[in-house]
Design a protein around this motif. Structure first.
Motif, PDB file in Angstrom:
ATOM      1  N   UNK A  50       0.848  -1.198   0.000  1.00 21.34           N
ATOM      2  CA  UNK A  50       0.000   0.000   0.000  1.00 21.34           C
ATOM      3  C   UNK A  50       0.884   1.250   0.000  1.00 21.34           C
ATOM      4  N   UNK A  51       0.697   2.162   0.911  1.00 14.17           N
ATOM      5  CA  UNK A  51       1.502   3.385   0.920  1.00 14.17           C
ATOM      6  C   UNK A  51       2.826   3.203   1.663  1.00 14.17           C
ATOM      7  N   UNK A  52       3.105   1.999   2.165  1.00 14.36           N
ATOM      8  CA  UNK A  52       4.221   1.772   3.066  1.00 14.36           C
ATOM      9  C   UNK A  52       5.268   0.847   2.433  1.00 14.36           C
ATOM     10  N   UNK A 120      10.387   4.254  12.533  1.00 16.21           N
ATOM     11  CA  UNK A 120      10.667   4.816  11.209  1.00 16.21           C
ATOM     12  C   UNK A 120      11.666   5.974  11.241  1.00 16.21           C
ATOM     13  N   UNK A 121      12.211   6.285  12.439  1.00 18.61           N
ATOM     14  CA  UNK A 121      13.272   7.283  12.538  1.00 18.61           C
ATOM     15  C   UNK A 121      14.412   6.609  13.294  1.00 18.61           C
ATOM     16  N   UNK A 220      -1.337  -3.598   7.362  1.00 18.54           N
ATOM     17  CA  UNK A 220      -1.180  -3.015   6.019  1.00 18.54           C
ATOM     18  C   UNK A 220      -0.566  -4.039   5.068  1.00 18.54           C
ATOM     19  N   UNK A 227      -5.600  -8.453  -1.144  1.00 13.13           N
ATOM     20  CA  UNK A 227      -6.663  -7.584  -1.669  1.00 13.13           C
ATOM     21  C   UNK A 227      -7.737  -8.346  -2.414  1.00 13.13           C
ATOM     22  N   UNK A 286      -8.325   0.627  12.338  1.00  9.32           N
ATOM     23  CA  UNK A 286      -7.940   1.808  11.560  1.00  9.32           C
ATOM     24  C   UNK A 286      -7.618   1.447  10.120  1.00  9.32           C
ATOM     25  N   UNK A 287      -6.954   0.323   9.937  1.00  7.49           N
ATOM     26  CA  UNK A 287      -6.562  -0.076   8.583  1.00  7.49           C
ATOM     27  C   UNK A 287      -7.727  -0.777   7.867  1.00  7.49           C
ATOM     28  N   UNK A 290     -10.234   1.710   6.800  1.00  6.14           N
ATOM     29  CA  UNK A 290      -9.850   2.859   5.968  1.00  6.14           C
ATOM     30  C   UNK A 290     -10.841   2.948   4.809  1.00  6.14           C
TER      31      UNK A 290
ATOM     32  N   UNK B 350      -5.199   8.282  -1.024  1.00 10.69           N
ATOM     33  CA  UNK B 350      -4.483   7.085  -0.575  1.00 10.69           C
ATOM     34  C   UNK B 350      -5.416   6.343   0.396  1.00 10.69           C
ATOM     35  N   UNK B 351      -6.564   5.879  -0.117  1.00 12.96           N
ATOM     36  CA  UNK B 351      -7.629   5.446   0.789  1.00 12.96           C
ATOM     37  C   UNK B 351      -7.497   4.010   1.278  1.00 12.96           C
ATOM     38  N   UNK B 352      -6.494   3.274   0.805  1.00 15.58           N
ATOM     39  CA  UNK B 352      -6.349   1.874   1.215  1.00 15.58           C
ATOM     40  C   UNK B 352      -5.356   1.795   2.368  1.00 15.58           C
ATOM     41  N   UNK B 353      -5.857   1.579   3.562  1.00 13.06           N
ATOM     42  CA  UNK B 353      -5.025   1.689   4.749  1.00 13.06           C
ATOM     43  C   UNK B 353      -4.710   3.154   5.002  1.00 13.06           C
ATOM     44  N   UNK B 354      -4.045   3.394   6.127  1.00 17.83           N
ATOM     45  CA  UNK B 354      -3.622   4.777   6.375  1.00 17.83           C
ATOM     46  C   UNK B 354      -2.376   5.072   5.557  1.00 17.83           C
ATOM     47  N   UNK B 356       1.310   6.685   5.111  1.00 22.29           N
ATOM     48  CA  UNK B 356       2.363   6.824   6.124  1.00 22.29           C
ATOM     49  C   UNK B 356       2.652   8.304   6.353  1.00 22.29           C
ATOM     50  N   UNK B 359       6.490   9.578   7.171  1.00 27.00           N
ATOM     51  CA  UNK B 359       7.377   9.763   6.022  1.00 27.00           C
ATOM     52  C   UNK B 359       7.217  11.141   5.392  1.00 27.00           C
ATOM     53  N   UNK B 384     -10.039   9.430   7.006  1.00 27.01           N
ATOM     54  CA  UNK B 384     -11.009   8.338   7.074  1.00 27.01           C
ATOM     55  C   UNK B 384     -12.331   8.711   6.433  1.00 27.01           C
TER      56      UNK B 384
END
Lengths: 423, 423, 423
Positions: A50-52, A120-121, A220, A227, A286-287, A290, B350-354, B356, B359, B384
């Motif tokens: 996904x976005x990660x 992530x940091x 995620x 999917x 939350x996920x 979404x 970016x609606x699939x999952x949150x 990030x 980043x 959301x």
């Protein structure tokens, strides 16, 4: 599994240092796997989900802060909470003043050690009680974090109880927290017990899928890999904080009135409980909720996310969770599965007036008595609402009768030829 | 304008004898025009407007009841409330008994002078306190009403703050009451201040139209003259009784859940307030919300129509309205305009999952802390609910977060490429 | 009929031994027929009606239990409740122990005789007080039930007040209970009074149909015989327990918001009352509201079904029902018919702004007074909501004004040419 057995599993898992990746998760899944066969998936670092992106894998062997005498004043071996999760390796000597920005405490709960991570940091740090910090001299201190942060994998695990239908009920637990008992070893233990109980009851109607995954990035990753299968999910729950002594709390799905919402609130109706509306915070609902997925996932906890003083501190230890509370959570979940399994929509085949129940042996034949028997009432409600628009759960909700009684009445009416299942 | 400046405007306008027509309205609009450029329209007597006809114009120079000694026992110069509005000219001598049917008092508030009018039935009369009436001897009394009721015009005024959109927000105040401060000089003063504040903030998105018109016949005349433009009205409010010390009161539009209803109730949520359902009584929302127009007009007051003992009496003087109350009304209205200006519907890209957030620098990178920051929560809520079905006002309403915070979060997400405005 | 006259009717009907068939019902209908012309239908035993079959007809002449001295210790002549309804003939001598399973008492109300029936299982039995049972020696006892259970008929009766419309308002009362006053002789008496009052008021708009029928099987038989006419039923009520001193109770129809539901709840709004949601239990609304018919039938009672200690016992005698309570029930029903008769939907013919009521003599001409007259308010509400979507009952409900006032306002507006009836 009894409450005591669930509690023993919590105690056994408690010392392991879990994080969102690494051998602590694998060891946890091995122990769960002793009771439930698990399908484990390792997703390599760098995989785009996904976005990660799946992060580097983190493992740790030891960490400490030693004073001038060589005494470990902060010691990973005593509690894995003492190291900020995902701390990069470090070795050196520092005066206290230089260390301070890397030392996390809870000034308002001075005896407790907080839980902190920095996934992530890239950084490092220690967590300790305010009381210990207040007792530290100026130093210098020898500091070690013997960790690795390298390409590796993220670990997901699933256990499936196959049912007659492809439609799935999904129960999801996060397994990324180190030594925290209620959040979420109690949830893991209750999920293990529930899976066993469902399997022991014979082939269910729905397929039941139990997910054991790291929070956020795990969900995620699982969503990204599955999917095509998400349309099979008929009902879902995230399960967390399942063992503290507070009342059960249900957080509605984003949809607010999905069947899972109605099933859980029906089961909780007769117990001390709270119902919260959906919010995009908390656990992996939350996920799942979404807006692109908008799956029918609610969240079941006892005291919810961040709602108890021990939350994300060393106070969340095995003494904080009780066998009774875990048994109560398990029982409520079991009842929810009974509703999901039994809920059907019937058609009354004799909808003009009431059918004569007495003639079919379904009704007391001696009229005029003022005590209305609940079972007869359940039959009348099922007959009256079985117009194709109402399921048995609707009947139970509107009548105020227990679902099991309504289901029993429906089966008797069906067996007498008065109902048929609605297509 | 400060509260003190608004109060000074109320005091300056207070002595003028206004009615639904005549020079008192014109003089009032001249004074308002010193602060706001007004477009004034004079609509001739006899013009047919909807179901009504513009009446004759009324003007008055003097009126009194003199006792035998020549003393003015009731004197228009002391207060214009003493004459029934639209009284026809009269000059003569009467014993008290003959005058009594024309003398209006408030027996239950014996020290106060009532406010009475007779616009559509030609008559004359006086208003006085019960205390004064009780002290009057049998007479005879010399009576004068030096008025004119002749063909003329009805006077309407508008001030427009042009915006980017043709869509209009309309604020309407009645200007037909003589010496009554809360009803409605306070409303006029707050409207003047609001118009100035909007203009000073730069070009708004909506066009803002401020109407200063006589009640009922003024609104009916304006509606008749502007029927082709009414479709531009996106949101409307009648503003009255804006300066008394009571809490703000919102009366919903006839529709009940128009955007203006949701915007005002959102703003009032965190203040002492009352919300009333629509009723076809009160101020000019009666006309704007008549079923043929059914415009989205709510009504904002402090203590509502007829809800305070001073209502329509000499007790409604400048001492009854306070600078603080007018500032509070102005601030609430300003916040309402901020909601109307800022309310938009976005789409989460970016609606699939949150997505990030960390980043992108949108999220604290040190996880595991139990304090949920409001700003992050606002971002999660916006993401959301940004499915094209919910505007930012919906997000603020459902989340319980302040609109300004939700808007700020949305702008940050939009700037990060995570949202786009929904067509 | 006054409350006293209704009470006298209850007392006259009380001694008759009614059941779901037989001469007791016929005698009851003869007495009712002295006041209202009835159409009586005899439906033969064996007729198939919906899912049921008309049972054999039951009649009884005498029944007793005599002790060794010949004294009737349980005597049908003293109260017809003493015999289980539909008891088959028996004659013999039994020791007490053998009789016990056939003796019904109320141990928790030891002085009262219960009411019991066994319509569809052939048996016999007696009802008596626990106090009497406790005083009985071991026996032997001589037992007689001098009854017949033979082919015959089920008796239904109807009274119709013809109206301008074919649309019907149906009031249904069960007449199958023997000596029980509130359940349901009070209902019968109020229905008789209501029918007379409607007829006396001139030809109504709706047709009014009063049904006097045995419970359950009577309603089922009537529905079976009248299936083609059911579409004419616009509104229906079952009427029972109409004379006890408790507050009026309305049970909603299965639909929940049918016009009858809104009419009755509007009328009850200003009286002590309770409103219950529909349940498929109680009186013949069970049949009328079965899902195949789903007719708009509510249920009106005072204390509802099984809700008072005297329910289905010898305590439900004429002393338990009062003239005042029956008058109150009658008045509420009358008001309900006034709403049903008067409810119409109008169109405002001058919907743009308010029409000028003063010009038409519909409005006080002296403005500025703070007392809002209810009649004017009613006119404004009618005008505002007469957009074709709201009936006068909607106006009364939303405005909180009495229906009669709203109707009066509408008629005045109609007469002034401002409203027309909506097709």
């Amino acid at each position: 599994m009894t409450g005591e057995e669930m509690h023993a599993l919590v105690e056994r898992l408690y010392p392991i240092c879990r994080s969102i990746t690494g051998d602590g998760v694998r060891r946890t899944l091995e122990i769960v796997g002793e009771r439930l066969p698990l399908t484990v998936t390792e997703v390599p670092t760098g995989t785009e989900v996904l976005d990660w992106t799946v992060p580097k894998e983190w493992n740790i062997r030891d960490a400490y802060i030693k004073d001038a005498t060589g005494r470990r004043v902060v010691d990973f071996r005593a509690s894995n909470l003492h190291v900020v999760g995902y701390s990069v390796p470090v070795s050196g000597t520092y005066p206290l003043e230089e260390l301070r920005p890397r030392l996390h405490t809870l000034p308002e709960q001075p005896a407790l050690v907080p839980y902190r991570t920095s996934y992530y940091a890239e950084t490092w740090g220690f967590c300790l009680s305010q009381d210990v910090l207040d007792g530290l001299a100026d130093g210098p201190y020898e500091v070690l974090v013997d960790s690795t942060l390298e390409d590796g994998a993220l670990t997901l695990a699933e256990h499936v109880v196959p049912g007659e239908l492809a439609d799935e009920v999904v129960i999801s637990c996060h397994v990324c927290h180190p030594s925290l008992a209620n959040d979420n070893l109690a949830g893991v233990a209750v999920a293990v017990a529930l899976a066993g109980r469902i399997a022991a009851a014979g082939r269910p109607r729905h397929t039941y899928r139990f997910l054991f995954m790291p929070g956020t990035i795990g969900a995620i990753t699982w969503l990204a890999l599955n999917r095509d299968r998400l349309r099979r999910i008929a009902h879902g729950l995230t399960l967390a904080c399942a063992g503290d002594p507070g009342p059960l709390t249900y957080k509605r799905s984003r949809r607010g009135d999905a069947p899972i919402d109605r099933a859980v609130t029906h089961v909780l109706r007769d117990r001390p409980h709270r119902v919260l509306d959906f919010s995009p915070y908390g656990y992996d609902e939350r996920q799942f909720c979404s807006p692109g997925f908008d799956l029918p996932f609610g969240g079941l906890t006892r005291t919810p996310y961040a709602g108890y003083p021990e939350y994300h501190t060393s106070g969340d230890d095995p003494g904080f969770v009780t066998p009774d509370a875990m048994e109560d959570t398990l029982d409520a979940l079991w009842q929810v599965t009974r509703v999901l399994e039994g809920d059907r929509t019937y058609l009354n085949l004799s909808p003009y007036g009431e059918p004569q129940l007495g003639r079919r042996g379904l009704y007391g034949s001696l009229g005029g008595r003022s005590d209305t028997r609940q079972g007869q009432l359940a039959m009348l409600w099922v007959l009256n609402l079985s117009d194709g628009e109402h399921s048995l759960l609707d009947v139970a909700t509107r009548s105020g009768l227990p679902f099991a009684l309504v289901e029993e009445a429906a089966l008797a009416l069906r067996d007498a030829g008065l109902l048929k299942e609605h297509a």
